[in-house]
Scaffold this motif. Sequence first.
Motif, PDB file in Angstrom:
ATOM      1  N   SER A  96       2.557   1.780   4.773  1.00  5.24           N
ATOM      2  CA  SER A  96       3.382   2.801   5.412  1.00  5.24           C
ATOM      3  C   SER A  96       4.864   2.435   5.372  1.00  5.24           C
ATOM      4  CB  SER A  96       2.937   3.042   6.857  1.00  5.24           C
ATOM      5  OG  SER A  96       3.189   1.908   7.664  1.00  5.24           O
ATOM      6  N   ASN A 134      -2.034   6.023  -0.048  1.00  7.13           N
ATOM      7  CA  ASN A 134      -1.854   4.790   0.739  1.00  7.13           C
ATOM      8  C   ASN A 134      -2.994   3.794   0.538  1.00  7.13           C
ATOM      9  OD1 ASN A 134       0.482   6.030   2.012  1.00  7.13           O
ATOM     10  ND2 ASN A 134      -0.983   7.190   3.251  1.00  7.13           N
ATOM     11  N   THR A 135      -3.459   3.703  -0.696  1.00 14.39           N
ATOM     12  CA  THR A 135      -4.602   2.847  -1.029  1.00 14.39           C
ATOM     13  C   THR A 135      -4.151   1.731  -1.966  1.00 14.39           C
ATOM     14  OG1 THR A 135      -6.351   4.435  -0.578  1.00 14.39           O
ATOM     15  CG2 THR A 135      -6.778   2.865  -2.344  1.00 14.39           C
ATOM     16  N   ASN A 160      -6.034   5.310   2.475  1.00 10.95           N
ATOM     17  CA  ASN A 160      -5.887   4.116   3.317  1.00 10.95           C
ATOM     18  C   ASN A 160      -7.048   3.142   3.116  1.00 10.95           C
ATOM     19  OD1 ASN A 160      -4.589   2.485   5.267  1.00 10.95           O
ATOM     20  ND2 ASN A 160      -5.882   3.318   6.887  1.00 10.95           N
ATOM     21  N   ASN A 181     -10.142   4.777   5.034  1.00 12.37           N
ATOM     22  CA  ASN A 181      -9.873   3.820   6.115  1.00 12.37           C
ATOM     23  C   ASN A 181     -10.841   2.643   6.164  1.00 12.37           C
ATOM     24  OD1 ASN A 181      -7.753   5.548   7.160  1.00 12.37           O
ATOM     25  ND2 ASN A 181      -9.375   6.846   7.995  1.00 12.37           N
TER      26      ASN A 181
END
Length: 212
Positions: free
Chosen positions: A74, A163-164, A181, A197
Amino acid sequence: MKKIVLIGAGGHCKVIVDLIESLKEYYIFGVTDKKKWGTILNYKIVGDDSELENIYKSGVHYAFICVGTISNLSIRNKIYSKLKNIGFNIPVLIHKGAIASPYAHIEEGTCVMAGVVVNAGSHIGKNCIINTGSVIEHDCKIGDNTHISPNVALSGGTKVGNNTHIGIGSSVIQNIRIGNNVTVGAGAVVIDDIPDNVVSVGVPSKIIKIKK
């Protein structure tokens, strides 16, 4: 030549400097970093990120994020938003030693390092790192702010979310979906879809942790 400022003076910055110098399109004005002084590969650190607005006003209208492998992706998103709000252009940077199909689409802020192959029909989102020697096969879809580490192989039709981080040397078989993520550990072999996630590691790759 277009003047460009680089954000972050760590090891990843050295590789971005090499990439930019391979293009002969940009003049590196300097680098911003929290330590505020010194040099990196003979380029001056011109202050921290609080100087960015003044740098833009001085006529430097291109910028690139040089923050690399970090546990919290992030941070890259926050820098990207700040640069856009100031008004900077954030280019696509493709090393002269990479092969990117004209039938692939790569969005702004993404760097494609030396030895990478991006094949036809692939789509790579904004603010990504496609690192040294990785292979993005036909029809892959990669979301925003995702890091594909060195020597990763994504088979045709693979989809990777936002965001991986796909760890160094990992392999992903065709048509797999990896969520947002996600962290895939170094050397993993991904043969099943991975949800959002989570951390997944091993051969074959298995989920070992759910991210909060």
